[in-house]
Design an enzyme around this catalytic site. Structure first.
Site, short mmCIF file in Angstrom:
data_model
loop_
_atom_site.label_atom_id
_atom_site.label_comp_id
_atom_site.label_asym_id
_atom_site.label_seq_id
_atom_site.Cartn_x
_atom_site.Cartn_y
_atom_site.Cartn_z
N GLN A 131 -9.85 9.66 7.29
CA GLN A 131 -8.20 10.85 8.20
C GLN A 131 -8.00 11.45 6.69
O GLN A 131 -7.83 12.44 6.59
CB GLN A 131 -6.46 9.72 7.68
CG GLN A 131 -5.58 10.29 7.60
CD GLN A 131 -4.43 8.75 7.61
OE1 GLN A 131 -4.34 9.32 8.91
NE2 GLN A 131 -3.82 9.10 7.21
N GLY A 174 1.03 -1.41 -0.06
CA GLY A 174 0.05 0.04 -0.20
C GLY A 174 0.37 1.51 -0.21
O GLY A 174 0.57 2.25 -1.09
N HIS A 175 2.09 1.50 1.07
CA HIS A 175 2.71 2.20 0.97
C HIS A 175 3.80 2.57 -0.42
O HIS A 175 3.70 3.59 -0.96
CB HIS A 175 4.00 1.99 1.49
CG HIS A 175 3.34 2.43 3.29
ND1 HIS A 175 3.21 0.80 3.82
CD2 HIS A 175 2.52 3.51 4.28
CE1 HIS A 175 2.78 0.90 4.97
NE2 HIS A 175 2.20 2.37 5.42
N ASP A 192 -7.66 4.83 4.40
CA ASP A 192 -8.03 5.83 5.70
C ASP A 192 -8.64 6.59 4.81
O ASP A 192 -8.40 8.22 5.27
CB ASP A 192 -6.86 6.28 6.35
CG ASP A 192 -5.84 5.23 6.83
OD1 ASP A 192 -6.09 4.43 7.78
OD2 ASP A 192 -4.83 4.73 6.35
P1 AMP Z 1 0.49 4.21 7.79
O1 AMP Z 1 1.74 3.85 8.17
O2 AMP Z 1 -0.58 3.46 7.71
O3 AMP Z 1 0.66 5.89 8.54
O4 AMP Z 1 0.38 4.51 6.26
C1 AMP Z 1 0.48 6.05 5.59
C2 AMP Z 1 -0.59 6.60 4.14
O5 AMP Z 1 -0.23 5.04 3.45
C3 AMP Z 1 -1.49 6.65 4.52
O6 AMP Z 1 -1.84 7.61 3.47
C4 AMP Z 1 -2.18 5.29 4.27
O7 AMP Z 1 -4.08 5.81 3.74
C5 AMP Z 1 -1.42 4.63 3.41
N1 AMP Z 1 -1.81 3.18 3.09
C6 AMP Z 1 -2.24 2.52 4.31
N2 AMP Z 1 -2.59 1.30 3.65
C7 AMP Z 1 -3.17 1.17 2.18
C8 AMP Z 1 -2.94 0.42 1.67
N3 AMP Z 1 -3.71 -0.80 1.80
N4 AMP Z 1 -3.43 0.82 0.38
C9 AMP Z 1 -2.95 2.18 0.26
N5 AMP Z 1 -2.71 3.01 0.99
C10 AMP Z 1 -3.12 2.18 1.91
#
Ligand code: AMP
Length: 273
Positions: free
Chosen positions: A150, A33-34, A147
């Site tokens: 958010q 995702g990241h 999210d």
């Molecule tokens: P986090 O490290 O969980 O704070 O996420 C960092 C960024 O990655 C945020 O903008 C999340 O929405 C995005 N993100 C997390 N999981 C996914 C995913 N499965 N698909 C796309 N973006 C994601």
């Protein structure tokens, strides 16, 4: 790839760059995702900056701050391989001081859904995002639609505070079985992970109902609750893109959001119609 840990150093590094900057704020334990966010930033900008910071102000007292997964070395490697130019890796004291000004999430949209189960969470999110955007001053910043609340609140903040960054929403990346990727998925036991597949199933079923003409929110919600049973559900909500209650699904202006607690783990997912 440069690794920088203090805001002043990073500001100094970026000061003379007259190119577009794409920024991806993360809490590390990087997954596909990241990587999708990084890929999009790589495509659309000259310079790509990623931050890794497990932000303490967005965790409530009894939450998983201390056991939040940390994989610093693997994350550095992943960023390097993904073509990141600058990795910002600050410590808490680089970012926060004493008795600080805080950004407060809006009373309604910041305290419904995830904001209701985690009161104050989004104030912490908005505070760190404001700080990071001010440090990096990017052309574009990339956030996941996974999210959704958010993403919505950050877009509102950028609009309401007349900030000039462009917020770019990115679709959710899923495992092959449909589960949305999340750094917290590693907390799940094999059985919990299997049960969690009811979350994407409920969302797909909802989308199927809509495409075959059912737009009544109550009917869709009730079908989803059946599918999710017996999971511990925090909420299943069907809202418009402005996070307001609706009675009927309106195409291109509806989000269906689910949060389930599996063991100790909070699992978020949604679908944008
Ligand atoms: P986090 O490290 O969980 O704070 O996420 C960092 C960024 O990655 C945020 O903008 C999340 O929405 C995005 N993100 C997390 N999981 C996914 C995913 N499965 N698909 C796309 N973006 C994601």
């Amino acid at each position: 790839m440069k690794i920088i840990s203090t805001p002043l150093e990073l500001k100094d590094e970026l000061k003379h760059i007259n190119k577009s900057i794409g920024f991806i704020p993360t809490m590390g334990a990087l997954h596909e995702g990241h990587l999708e966010l990084i890929k999009n930033a790589r495509k659309g900008n000259d310079i790509v900056v990623v931050s890794i910071f497990v932000n303490p102000t967005q965790f409530l007292q009894d939450e998983d701050l201390d056991r939040y997964p940390r994989r610093d070395e693997a994350d550095k490697k992943i960023c390097e391989l993904a073509g990141v130019d600058i990795l910002f890796f600050p410590s808490s004291s680089d970012i926060y001081g004493d008795d600080e000004i805080k950004i407060e999430a809006p009373n309604v949209r910041g305290y419904i859904l995830e904001g209701a189960t985690r009161p104050g969470h989004f104030s912490g999110v908005l505070t760190i995002v404001m700080k990071l955007l001010n440090i990096v001053n990017p052309t574009r910043a990339y956030f996941g639609k996974k999210d959704a609340q958010q993403l919505h609140l950050i877009s509102l903040m950028v609009q309401q505070y007349f900030m000039s960054v462009e917020i770019v929403p990115i679709d959710t990346i899923r495992d092959s079985d449909g589960l949305a990727q999340s750094s917290r998925n590693i907390y799940l036991s094999a059985q919990e992970r299997q049960e969690a597949l009811k979350i994407p199933s409920s969302l797909y079923e909802a989308a199927k109902m809509v495409s075959s003409g059912t737009i009544d929110v109550k009917k869709i919600r009730s079908k989803m609750l059946d599918i999710l049973n017996p999971l511990e559900i925090s909420y299943v909500e069907i809202l418009n893109h402005n996070f307001e209650i609706i009675q009927e699904v309106e195409m291109k202006n509806t989000i269906i959001l689910v949060e389930v607690i599996s063991g100790e783990t909070r699992l978020l997912d949604n679908i944008w119609l």
